[in-house]
Design a protein around this motif. Structure first.
Motif, PDB file in Angstrom:
ATOM      1  N   TRP A  61     -26.539  31.346  24.242  1.00  0.00           N
ATOM      2  CA  TRP A  61     -27.538  32.377  23.917  1.00  0.00           C
ATOM      3  C   TRP A  61     -28.845  32.131  24.660  1.00  0.00           C
ATOM      4  O   TRP A  61     -29.232  32.897  25.511  1.00  0.00           O
ATOM      5  CB  TRP A  61     -27.748  32.393  22.409  1.00  0.00           C
ATOM      6  N   ILE A 131     -32.640  30.847  11.847  1.00  0.00           N
ATOM      7  CA  ILE A 131     -33.042  32.243  12.007  1.00  0.00           C
ATOM      8  C   ILE A 131     -32.453  33.092  10.884  1.00  0.00           C
ATOM      9  O   ILE A 131     -33.147  33.924  10.285  1.00  0.00           O
ATOM     10  CB  ILE A 131     -32.616  32.767  13.383  1.00  0.00           C
ATOM     11  N   GLU A 134     -34.323  32.419   7.513  1.00  0.00           N
ATOM     12  CA  GLU A 134     -35.581  33.150   7.399  1.00  0.00           C
ATOM     13  C   GLU A 134     -35.343  34.640   7.294  1.00  0.00           C
ATOM     14  O   GLU A 134     -36.052  35.344   6.577  1.00  0.00           O
ATOM     15  CB  GLU A 134     -36.438  32.883   8.639  1.00  0.00           C
ATOM     16  N   LEU A 135     -34.334  35.114   8.019  1.00  0.00           N
ATOM     17  CA  LEU A 135     -34.064  36.552   8.028  1.00  0.00           C
ATOM     18  C   LEU A 135     -33.721  37.032   6.631  1.00  0.00           C
ATOM     19  O   LEU A 135     -34.063  38.137   6.241  1.00  0.00           O
ATOM     20  CB  LEU A 135     -32.897  36.833   8.981  1.00  0.00           C
ATOM     21  N   LEU A 164     -41.411  30.257   2.686  1.00  0.00           N
ATOM     22  CA  LEU A 164     -41.671  30.156   4.117  1.00  0.00           C
ATOM     23  C   LEU A 164     -42.223  28.790   4.466  1.00  0.00           C
ATOM     24  O   LEU A 164     -41.892  28.216   5.509  1.00  0.00           O
ATOM     25  CB  LEU A 164     -42.659  31.237   4.542  1.00  0.00           C
ATOM     26  N   LEU A 168     -40.659  26.438   7.276  1.00  0.00           N
ATOM     27  CA  LEU A 168     -41.351  25.950   8.472  1.00  0.00           C
ATOM     28  C   LEU A 168     -41.256  24.438   8.575  1.00  0.00           C
ATOM     29  O   LEU A 168     -41.107  23.889   9.669  1.00  0.00           O
ATOM     30  CB  LEU A 168     -42.812  26.411   8.474  1.00  0.00           C
ATOM     31  N   LEU A 171     -38.043  23.849  10.084  1.00  0.00           N
ATOM     32  CA  LEU A 171     -38.064  24.125  11.529  1.00  0.00           C
ATOM     33  C   LEU A 171     -38.618  22.933  12.281  1.00  0.00           C
ATOM     34  O   LEU A 171     -38.076  22.507  13.309  1.00  0.00           O
ATOM     35  CB  LEU A 171     -38.911  25.362  11.809  1.00  0.00           C
ATOM     36  N   ILE A 175     -36.712  20.762  15.151  1.00  0.00           N
ATOM     37  CA  ILE A 175     -37.196  20.528  16.514  1.00  0.00           C
ATOM     38  C   ILE A 175     -37.285  19.032  16.788  1.00  0.00           C
ATOM     39  O   ILE A 175     -36.894  18.548  17.859  1.00  0.00           O
ATOM     40  CB  ILE A 175     -38.560  21.198  16.737  1.00  0.00           C
TER      41      ILE A 175
ATOM     42  N   LEU B 350     -44.872  41.392  11.033  1.00  0.00           N
ATOM     43  CA  LEU B 350     -43.905  40.313  10.868  1.00  0.00           C
ATOM     44  C   LEU B 350     -43.746  39.535  12.168  1.00  0.00           C
ATOM     45  O   LEU B 350     -43.615  38.316  12.160  1.00  0.00           O
ATOM     46  CB  LEU B 350     -42.552  40.873  10.423  1.00  0.00           C
ATOM     47  N   ILE B 355     -42.007  35.628  12.169  1.00  0.00           N
ATOM     48  CA  ILE B 355     -40.814  35.637  11.335  1.00  0.00           C
ATOM     49  C   ILE B 355     -39.634  36.052  12.214  1.00  0.00           C
ATOM     50  O   ILE B 355     -39.752  37.014  12.962  1.00  0.00           O
ATOM     51  CB  ILE B 355     -40.992  36.644  10.203  1.00  0.00           C
ATOM     52  N   PRO B 356     -38.508  35.350  12.130  1.00  0.00           N
ATOM     53  CA  PRO B 356     -37.371  35.802  12.906  1.00  0.00           C
ATOM     54  C   PRO B 356     -36.929  37.163  12.407  1.00  0.00           C
ATOM     55  O   PRO B 356     -37.188  37.494  11.262  1.00  0.00           O
ATOM     56  CB  PRO B 356     -36.288  34.765  12.621  1.00  0.00           C
ATOM     57  N   PRO B 357     -36.198  38.015  13.119  1.00  0.00           N
ATOM     58  CA  PRO B 357     -35.719  37.771  14.474  1.00  0.00           C
ATOM     59  C   PRO B 357     -36.623  38.335  15.554  1.00  0.00           C
ATOM     60  O   PRO B 357     -36.164  38.678  16.622  1.00  0.00           O
ATOM     61  CB  PRO B 357     -34.402  38.545  14.463  1.00  0.00           C
ATOM     62  N   PHE B 358     -37.930  38.454  15.255  1.00  0.00           N
ATOM     63  CA  PHE B 358     -38.790  39.101  16.225  1.00  0.00           C
ATOM     64  C   PHE B 358     -39.274  38.120  17.274  1.00  0.00           C
ATOM     65  O   PHE B 358     -39.159  36.913  17.113  1.00  0.00           O
ATOM     66  CB  PHE B 358     -39.979  39.748  15.519  1.00  0.00           C
ATOM     67  N   PHE B 361     -41.512  34.969  16.566  1.00  0.00           N
ATOM     68  CA  PHE B 361     -40.930  33.710  16.115  1.00  0.00           C
ATOM     69  C   PHE B 361     -40.507  32.870  17.301  1.00  0.00           C
ATOM     70  O   PHE B 361     -40.827  31.679  17.385  1.00  0.00           O
ATOM     71  CB  PHE B 361     -39.726  33.985  15.217  1.00  0.00           C
ATOM     72  N   LEU B 362     -39.790  33.477  18.237  1.00  0.00           N
ATOM     73  CA  LEU B 362     -39.315  32.685  19.377  1.00  0.00           C
ATOM     74  C   LEU B 362     -40.487  32.185  20.206  1.00  0.00           C
ATOM     75  O   LEU B 362     -40.449  31.077  20.717  1.00  0.00           O
ATOM     76  CB  LEU B 362     -38.362  33.502  20.240  1.00  0.00           C
ATOM     77  N   TYR B 365     -41.813  29.278  18.464  1.00  0.00           N
ATOM     78  CA  TYR B 365     -40.840  28.197  18.552  1.00  0.00           C
ATOM     79  C   TYR B 365     -40.917  27.508  19.913  1.00  0.00           C
ATOM     80  O   TYR B 365     -40.900  26.283  20.014  1.00  0.00           O
ATOM     81  CB  TYR B 365     -39.444  28.764  18.303  1.00  0.00           C
ATOM     82  N   TYR B 366     -41.024  28.323  20.985  1.00  0.00           N
ATOM     83  CA  TYR B 366     -41.112  27.714  22.317  1.00  0.00           C
ATOM     84  C   TYR B 366     -42.347  26.857  22.466  1.00  0.00           C
ATOM     85  O   TYR B 366     -42.300  25.756  22.998  1.00  0.00           O
ATOM     86  CB  TYR B 366     -41.132  28.791  23.404  1.00  0.00           C
ATOM     87  N   SER B 387     -49.473  28.441  10.234  1.00  0.00           N
ATOM     88  CA  SER B 387     -48.640  29.654  10.305  1.00  0.00           C
ATOM     89  C   SER B 387     -48.395  30.187   8.917  1.00  0.00           C
ATOM     90  O   SER B 387     -48.306  31.391   8.693  1.00  0.00           O
ATOM     91  CB  SER B 387     -47.296  29.359  10.954  1.00  0.00           C
ATOM     92  N   VAL B 391     -49.356  34.001   7.287  1.00  0.00           N
ATOM     93  CA  VAL B 391     -48.506  34.999   6.649  1.00  0.00           C
ATOM     94  C   VAL B 391     -49.300  35.797   5.622  1.00  0.00           C
ATOM     95  O   VAL B 391     -49.135  36.997   5.470  1.00  0.00           O
ATOM     96  CB  VAL B 391     -47.310  34.300   5.981  1.00  0.00           C
ATOM     97  N   GLY B 432     -36.765  39.292  20.978  1.00  0.00           N
ATOM     98  CA  GLY B 432     -36.451  38.315  19.952  1.00  0.00           C
ATOM     99  C   GLY B 432     -34.982  37.925  19.972  1.00  0.00           C
ATOM    100  O   GLY B 432     -34.625  36.805  19.640  1.00  0.00           O
ATOM    101  N   LEU B 433     -34.122  38.867  20.378  1.00  0.00           N
ATOM    102  CA  LEU B 433     -32.698  38.562  20.396  1.00  0.00           C
ATOM    103  C   LEU B 433     -32.234  38.020  21.741  1.00  0.00           C
ATOM    104  O   LEU B 433     -31.304  37.236  21.811  1.00  0.00           O
ATOM    105  CB  LEU B 433     -31.894  39.825  20.075  1.00  0.00           C
ATOM    106  N   PRO B 435     -34.195  36.398  24.560  1.00  0.00           N
ATOM    107  CA  PRO B 435     -35.428  35.946  25.202  1.00  0.00           C
ATOM    108  C   PRO B 435     -35.218  35.497  26.629  1.00  0.00           C
ATOM    109  O   PRO B 435     -36.186  35.407  27.384  1.00  0.00           O
ATOM    110  CB  PRO B 435     -35.864  34.770  24.339  1.00  0.00           C
TER     111      PRO B 435
END
Lengths: 484, 442
Positions: A61, A131, A134-135, A164, A168, A171, A175, B350, B355-358, B361-362, B365-366, B387, B391, B432-433, B435
């Motif tokens: 992915w 993911i 959280e979703l 949340l 986090l 998460l 990592i 969001l 918040i995933p899957p947007f 979030f990524l 995360y990066y 973070s 929210v 988000g899906l 990237p």
């Protein structure tokens, strides 16, 4: 391929429900969730024939840091998916014969949540799992926000932020694990294989990071303060989703993503965790005895039961693990039944106060029988599913430490106290003016409670399929956990 | 100008978009093809092509919105849009500079255009205040920049980035150089609105017209960060350890202050200003890890942040116009009045909250991943905790839309607004899906 179908079917169903309009939404949702259940049964048959290999699905992915779209269903995941796909049509069916404003949004969110929950149970890659974890929070938040009780705004925000925060922390743990792990991947096979290579100095605080997330979700005392109010304010279907399935996300994760991945951390801090769980059992049971509100009483009883499940997991023996799996399924079924009964009572009498009700047995004998069966399942009477789970769990904890199992065993006594006393106050005795208008069960209520009652008794009498399904996965988990 | 003379106002925006699309195409032609222009003052490499492409796309999105935004007041629309295009030009220079003079030129072109635009609502006191504040403080910061450049010239004898980098790597760095570097650092921190140089940002964002605020919070911030990264990565990287502690403190302060102060805001634009400060903090987290080459993560994060912000602003502009009110309470009951707009704003919020899957979030995360890889564990932990705080204020808007009572005013939008909102939403979800479309570009 099968896994992909089981995962994405509810997502497609959710979109179709959204476009089907308010009148048809509940029926469309029910239709698709029953089809999903049928597919899952078919998957179960395939599993019995050819084992878990047929359910793997792997696709690259994201290249860097490496996240793959890796799905898989072994016996444990299959059981959880079965639970989810069994409970969802029941939950949707329980919403019939109730007026729900903007029904298409409601049912679309329920099916979307089903999608996210299945994703949690079949994800084999750490970050993909995160993911989905959280979703799953988004639909339940909106369900509680749009359709919940009068105090829902602050309560749901507290629930969201609290959960949340735990996520986090998890998460962060993931990592860090990615970088400590020599194979630098989130894939579950790599995480399992290298579990012993991560230095145990790091495993300690990694344990606490993951445990925080799961402890908040399950909830384990002292992270439980969000739960009672959220269960009370959420609409019935929301509470059923929360208590029936979402909570199992937490206990499943203890089994899949905590115990085998940081075994040194579990070995060092597990005793503290199990003490927390047992304390939670007694604490929550005592509070449940004092409750006057029906939904809050069931919420605290839920905390007590899942405290025992978590304690069984940390006992790290086969009985404890098997017991936790059985009790997860049993508790899912029982708690959905309990909250549905609470919803029926509220729907008829507009009151959930234990003191104000009474004598419903005289006016609604069918409801009385069904409610009794669910309560007995919750109290863990032999021949019900609750008994199998609790017995195995107490046995597992006993093998770990005798005194802990004595305190954990109090759950049986205290559980009987608050459940039976509640039943006596609500159902038995004299009918008063609140309860005299109680109409007996409608068709969908009979169907739901009937199915649940049958499952409670059948699982209590013949739990063998559950044990067979779960055993290979649990063996692997236990092996990983006991590696030093 | 041509358009105004010929009174072809109606085709103004389409012409601009056509022009920008052409420029985007020419931009992409330079991919993997390093070129130097103007005596090596400008170097077009993958970094600048990617960021310029992003800037052009964002400008196109905002210009589409501008047609309806200036419908009532279209006497000077061609001036406004011309100035915004100048700002874009300044941003592109800021991404491709290879010479300190070019950096200064780029920053000035961008900033002066925005001083004017911030004050462009001539009969609004707040807009005048915003323009004036921005001008005064921005010029002061530019003064710092210039002084810093002069000191560095004094130390190294050149304005050219490559020569300065050689000087730095040789060792024997004179104290004058350090002073110059610090002054440039101060100026860049001002431009990105990092604590403690952020005080201009909320007032300017609140006072400027909403479209200009959208432009400022996306394009200008990204331009400033692009220039910041390029400057420090190319020239000052060898002495990075000397400013590590300062940057760490600034990053932590920016993240914490941005999130905590946003909690009490009542004005939506001010809320987005403080949230922008906290996002600047997260980008600083990417900056401070630059030794490992974090340009990818910063690009992705900026792209995700900008798309979500433009989507949010598009909805906000419609609401402000209808309700004549720019506070969060203007959003009350939007869930019932216009469910599509409410859903779009919810998804943007969001994404900004991470918040995933947007894509938000990524992006986070990066940046966290890269920061941890480069050893910034404490800062990442602080960012993570904040973070959670973030929210809360994003949800304040969502809660206003869905739980508060609405008054009767209708909120509706034109086709162009809905198109932009849909594009932003689709991009948020698509990025988000998938990237990898925008990651690993360089």
């Amino acid at each position: 391929m099968m896994t992909l179908l089981i995962l994405f079917f509810p997502l497609v169903a959710s979109l179709l429900v959204l476009f089907s309009g308010n009148k048809l939404a509940s029926k469309v949702a029910l239709f698709f969730s029953v089809i999903e259940l049928a597919i899952t049964f078919y998957a179960y048959l395939i599993y019995k024939q050819s084992g878990a290999e047929s359910f793997y699905y792997f696709k690259e992915w994201i290249a860097d840091p490496k996240i793959s779209f890796h799905l898989g269903m072994d016996g444990l995941s299959l059981l959880m998916v079965l639970l989810t796909n069994f409970l969802t049509p029941i939950i949707i069916l329980s919403a019939f014969n109730r007026t729900i404003e903007n029904a298409k949004g409601y049912f679309a969110l329920i099916t979307f949540m089903q999608f996210a929950l299945i994703g949690v149970f079949v994800a084999y890659d750490g970050l993909l799992y995160y993911i989905f974890w959280e979703l799953a929070l988004i639909p339940i938040y909106f369900i509680a926000l749009r359709w919940g009780g009068p105090n829902r705004v602050n309560v749901t925000l507290k629930f969201f932020i609290y959960t949340l925060a735990g996520s986090l922390l998890m998460l962060f743990g993931f990592i860090m694990l990615y970088y400590y792990n020599p194979s630098h991947s989130f894939d579950i096979r790599d995480l399992y294989a290298n579990a012993s290579k991560v230095c145990s100095c790091n495993q300690s605080w990694l344990f606490w990071l993951f445990f925080a997330a799961f402890a908040i979700k399950i909830p384990i005392v002292p992270f439980h303060t969000w739960q009672a109010d959220t269960y009370k304010e959420a609409p019935t279907q929301g509470t059923m989703l929360l208590a029936g399935i979402m909570l199992k996300m937490g206990t499943y994760s203890l089994l899949r993503w905590l115990v085998p991945i940081v075994p040194a951390g579990v070995a060092e801090w597990g005793p503290y965790a199990i003490v927390l769980c047992v304390v939670g059992i007694v604490y929550a049971s005592v509070i449940a005895i004092m409750q006057k509100d029906l939904k809050k009483l069931f919420a605290y009883s839920s905390v007590a039961h899942v405290g025992l499940i978590s304690a069984g997991i940390f006992a790290l023996n086969m009985q404890g693990l098997q017991g936790s799996v059985v009790q997860m399924l049993a508790h899912g079924v029982n708690v959905v039944g309990l909250f549905f009964c609470a919803d029926i009572i509220f729907n008829r009498t507009k009151s959930l106060n234990v003191d104000g009700l009474g004598g419903i047995r005289n006016v609604a004998p069918k409801f009385n029988t069904m409610f009794m069966i669910v309560v007995l399942g919750s109290v863990a009477l032999p021949l019900t599913n609750g008994f199998i789970g609790e017995f195995l769990l107490l046995f597992g904890v006993y093998e770990y430490n005798t005194w802990l199992s004595v305190f954990a065993g109090l759950t049986i006594i205290l559980g009987a106290v608050y459940m039976l006393r509640m039943f006596q106050n609500v159902m038995l005795g004299n009918t008063n003016e609140t309860t005299s208008v109680f109409a007996d069960l409608k068709w969908n209520e009979t169907l739901v409670l009937g199915i649940l009652a049958i499952v409670i008794i059948v699982m209590g009498v013949y739990p063998k399929p559950v044990f067979e399904l779960a055993e290979p996965a649990l063996k692997l988990i236990l092996n990983n956990a006991l590696i030093k | 100008m041509v358009v105004e003379i010929l009174d072809l106002r109606k085709i103004l925006v389409p012409m601009i978009i056509l022009g920008l699309a052409t420029i985007f195409y020419f931009n992409l032609e330079d991919w993997n093809h390093v070129q130097f222009f103007y005596n090596n003052m400008i170097r077009v490499d993958n970094f600048s092509v990617a960021f310029s492409g992003l800037a052009i796309v964002l400008s196109v999105l905002i210009f589409v919105l501008s047609a309806d935004f200036y419908k009532e007041d279209s006497r000077h629309i061609s001036d406004y849009l011309a100035i915004l295009i100048f700002a874009l030009c300044g941003a592109i220079v800021m991404f491709s500079f290879w010479n300190m003079a070019m950096l200064f030129l780029g920053i000035e072109i961008l900033s002066i255009s925005l001083y004017i635009m911030a004050g462009s609502k001539r009969f609004d006191v707040k807009s005048n205040e915003a323009g004036f504040k921005y001008f005064l403080m921005g010029s002061f910061a530019s003064g710092f920049l210039l002084f810093g450049i002069a000191l560095i010239y004094g130390a190294t004898g050149s304005f050219h980035l490559a020569n300065i980098a050689t000087y730095v790597s040789l060792g024997h760095i004179s104290p004058m150089f350090y002073v110059g570097m610090m002054m440039m650092l101060v100026a860049m921190l001002f431009k990105v609105a990092a604590v403690p140089f952020h005080f201009w940002s909320p007032d300017v964002y609140e006072g400027a017209p909403a479209l200009v605020t959208a432009y400022m919070s996306t394009l200008v911030k990204i331009a400033a960060f692009g220039a910041f990264y390029r400057l420090f990565y190319v020239t000052f990287i060898s002495t990075f350890d000397s400013i590590n502690l300062i940057l760490a403190i600034v990053t932590a302060a920016t993240i914490i202050l941005g999130n905590v102060t946003a909690l009490s805001q009542l004005n939506f634009k001010r809320l987005l200003a403080y949230s922008g400060i906290s996002h600047a903090g997260y980008l600083m987290l990417g900056l401070i890890s630059m030794k490992g080459g974090t340009a990818n993560a910063m690009f992705f994060y900026s792209a995700g942040y900008a798309i979500a912000t433009i989507g949010a602003f598009a909805v906000a502009i419609l609401v402000f116009k209808a309700m004549k009110n720019e506070n969060i309470e203007a959003f009350n009951g939007l869930g019932k009045k216009n469910p599509m707009l409410a859903a779009a704003l919810t998804l943007s919020m969001l994404s900004l909250a991470g918040i995933p899957p947007f894509v938000g979030f990524l992006g986070k995360y990066y940046i966290f991943s890269e920061a941890i890889r480069n050893g910034q564990i404490t800062l990442t932990f602080i960012a993570l905790l904040n973070s959670i705080v973030g929210v809360y204020y994003y949800f304040k808007v969502i809660l206003a839309m869905y739980t508060k009572e609405a008054n009767e005013t209708e909120v509706s939008g034109t086709v162009s607004y809905y198109v932009i909102i849909s594009i932003c939403l689709l991009l948020s979800i698509a990025l988000g899906l998938f990237p990898d479309m925008l990651m690993h570009l360089f």
